[in-house]
Design a protein around this motif. Sequence first.
Motif, PDB file in Angstrom:
ATOM      1  N   VAL A  66       0.838  -1.204   0.000  1.00  0.00           N
ATOM      2  CA  VAL A  66       0.000   0.000   0.000  1.00  0.00           C
ATOM      3  C   VAL A  66       0.874   1.257   0.000  1.00  0.00           C
ATOM      4  O   VAL A  66       0.604   2.212  -0.746  1.00  0.00           O
ATOM      5  CB  VAL A  66      -0.967  -0.012   1.200  1.00  0.00           C
ATOM      6  CG1 VAL A  66      -1.667   1.329   1.363  1.00  0.00           C
ATOM      7  CG2 VAL A  66      -1.980  -1.130   1.039  1.00  0.00           C
ATOM      8  N   MET A  67       1.936   1.265   0.802  1.00  0.00           N
ATOM      9  CA  MET A  67       2.825   2.428   0.823  1.00  0.00           C
ATOM     10  C   MET A  67       3.505   2.626  -0.533  1.00  0.00           C
ATOM     11  O   MET A  67       3.673   3.763  -0.989  1.00  0.00           O
ATOM     12  CB  MET A  67       3.862   2.273   1.934  1.00  0.00           C
ATOM     13  CG  MET A  67       3.283   2.476   3.324  1.00  0.00           C
ATOM     14  SD  MET A  67       4.484   2.250   4.637  1.00  0.00           S
ATOM     15  CE  MET A  67       5.654   3.518   4.260  1.00  0.00           C
ATOM     16  N   SER A  68       3.895   1.532  -1.169  1.00  0.00           N
ATOM     17  CA  SER A  68       4.517   1.640  -2.497  1.00  0.00           C
ATOM     18  C   SER A  68       3.551   2.257  -3.497  1.00  0.00           C
ATOM     19  O   SER A  68       3.939   3.104  -4.311  1.00  0.00           O
ATOM     20  CB  SER A  68       4.952   0.261  -2.996  1.00  0.00           C
ATOM     21  OG  SER A  68       5.867  -0.313  -2.119  1.00  0.00           O
ATOM     22  N   PHE A  69       2.301   1.824  -3.451  1.00  0.00           N
ATOM     23  CA  PHE A  69       1.286   2.391  -4.340  1.00  0.00           C
ATOM     24  C   PHE A  69       1.169   3.900  -4.138  1.00  0.00           C
ATOM     25  O   PHE A  69       1.158   4.660  -5.092  1.00  0.00           O
ATOM     26  CB  PHE A  69      -0.063   1.712  -4.101  1.00  0.00           C
ATOM     27  CG  PHE A  69      -1.198   2.386  -4.791  1.00  0.00           C
ATOM     28  CD1 PHE A  69      -1.394   2.223  -6.147  1.00  0.00           C
ATOM     29  CD2 PHE A  69      -2.064   3.214  -4.082  1.00  0.00           C
ATOM     30  CE1 PHE A  69      -2.443   2.862  -6.794  1.00  0.00           C
ATOM     31  CE2 PHE A  69      -3.106   3.852  -4.707  1.00  0.00           C
ATOM     32  CZ  PHE A  69      -3.299   3.674  -6.074  1.00  0.00           C
ATOM     33  N   TRP A  70       1.084   4.333  -2.887  1.00  0.00           N
ATOM     34  CA  TRP A  70       0.921   5.749  -2.618  1.00  0.00           C
ATOM     35  C   TRP A  70       2.167   6.554  -2.990  1.00  0.00           C
ATOM     36  O   TRP A  70       2.066   7.701  -3.442  1.00  0.00           O
ATOM     37  CB  TRP A  70       0.541   5.993  -1.165  1.00  0.00           C
ATOM     38  CG  TRP A  70      -0.896   5.667  -0.916  1.00  0.00           C
ATOM     39  CD1 TRP A  70      -1.389   4.604  -0.240  1.00  0.00           C
ATOM     40  CD2 TRP A  70      -2.023   6.394  -1.387  1.00  0.00           C
ATOM     41  NE1 TRP A  70      -2.760   4.621  -0.262  1.00  0.00           N
ATOM     42  CE2 TRP A  70      -3.178   5.715  -0.961  1.00  0.00           C
ATOM     43  CE3 TRP A  70      -2.171   7.552  -2.131  1.00  0.00           C
ATOM     44  CZ2 TRP A  70      -4.459   6.161  -1.251  1.00  0.00           C
ATOM     45  CZ3 TRP A  70      -3.446   8.002  -2.418  1.00  0.00           C
ATOM     46  CH2 TRP A  70      -4.572   7.301  -1.983  1.00  0.00           C
ATOM     47  N   ILE A  71       3.336   5.966  -2.816  1.00  0.00           N
ATOM     48  CA  ILE A  71       4.562   6.673  -3.212  1.00  0.00           C
ATOM     49  C   ILE A  71       4.607   6.843  -4.721  1.00  0.00           C
ATOM     50  O   ILE A  71       4.927   7.926  -5.233  1.00  0.00           O
ATOM     51  CB  ILE A  71       5.802   5.932  -2.684  1.00  0.00           C
ATOM     52  CG1 ILE A  71       5.886   6.086  -1.163  1.00  0.00           C
ATOM     53  CG2 ILE A  71       7.080   6.440  -3.343  1.00  0.00           C
ATOM     54  CD1 ILE A  71       6.944   5.243  -0.511  1.00  0.00           C
ATOM     55  N   ILE A  72       4.262   5.798  -5.456  1.00  0.00           N
ATOM     56  CA  ILE A  72       4.230   5.891  -6.920  1.00  0.00           C
ATOM     57  C   ILE A  72       3.174   6.895  -7.364  1.00  0.00           C
ATOM     58  O   ILE A  72       3.411   7.721  -8.258  1.00  0.00           O
ATOM     59  CB  ILE A  72       4.006   4.508  -7.553  1.00  0.00           C
ATOM     60  CG1 ILE A  72       5.230   3.624  -7.316  1.00  0.00           C
ATOM     61  CG2 ILE A  72       3.696   4.615  -9.034  1.00  0.00           C
ATOM     62  CD1 ILE A  72       5.049   2.182  -7.703  1.00  0.00           C
ATOM     63  N   PHE A  73       2.010   6.847  -6.743  1.00  0.00           N
ATOM     64  CA  PHE A  73       0.940   7.797  -7.060  1.00  0.00           C
ATOM     65  C   PHE A  73       1.398   9.234  -6.803  1.00  0.00           C
ATOM     66  O   PHE A  73       1.180  10.133  -7.618  1.00  0.00           O
ATOM     67  CB  PHE A  73      -0.310   7.475  -6.232  1.00  0.00           C
ATOM     68  CG  PHE A  73      -1.455   8.388  -6.492  1.00  0.00           C
ATOM     69  CD1 PHE A  73      -2.205   8.270  -7.655  1.00  0.00           C
ATOM     70  CD2 PHE A  73      -1.784   9.381  -5.574  1.00  0.00           C
ATOM     71  CE1 PHE A  73      -3.270   9.122  -7.897  1.00  0.00           C
ATOM     72  CE2 PHE A  73      -2.839  10.234  -5.810  1.00  0.00           C
ATOM     73  CZ  PHE A  73      -3.587  10.109  -6.978  1.00  0.00           C
TER      74      PHE A  73
END
Length: 86
Positions: A66-73
């Motif tokens: 989830v953190m990776s998704f938000w960082i990419i976003f």
Amino acid sequence: MICPRCKTENGNRTVCSKCSYFLYRPVNQNVQKRTNMQRALDDSKIVGKGAWKILRVVWIVIVLVVMSFWIIFLLMWLTGGNIILG
């Protein structure tokens, strides 16, 4: 004390001086008898501890995804959608 394995006299020793056999054996007279319910409860505690360890690892993996998704976003938003990889 006489060694039951080699029949050597050892005095007050707990290990045979000739064959190194342990002469001391714990006495189970003071041990309480456990019921099947107590054994089942102890077993469930052991299984629960193992399951908790697995759940912690799964939780860490989910948080990282989830953190990776938000960082990419966030990076896509900051660069206007032009992320150059490599």
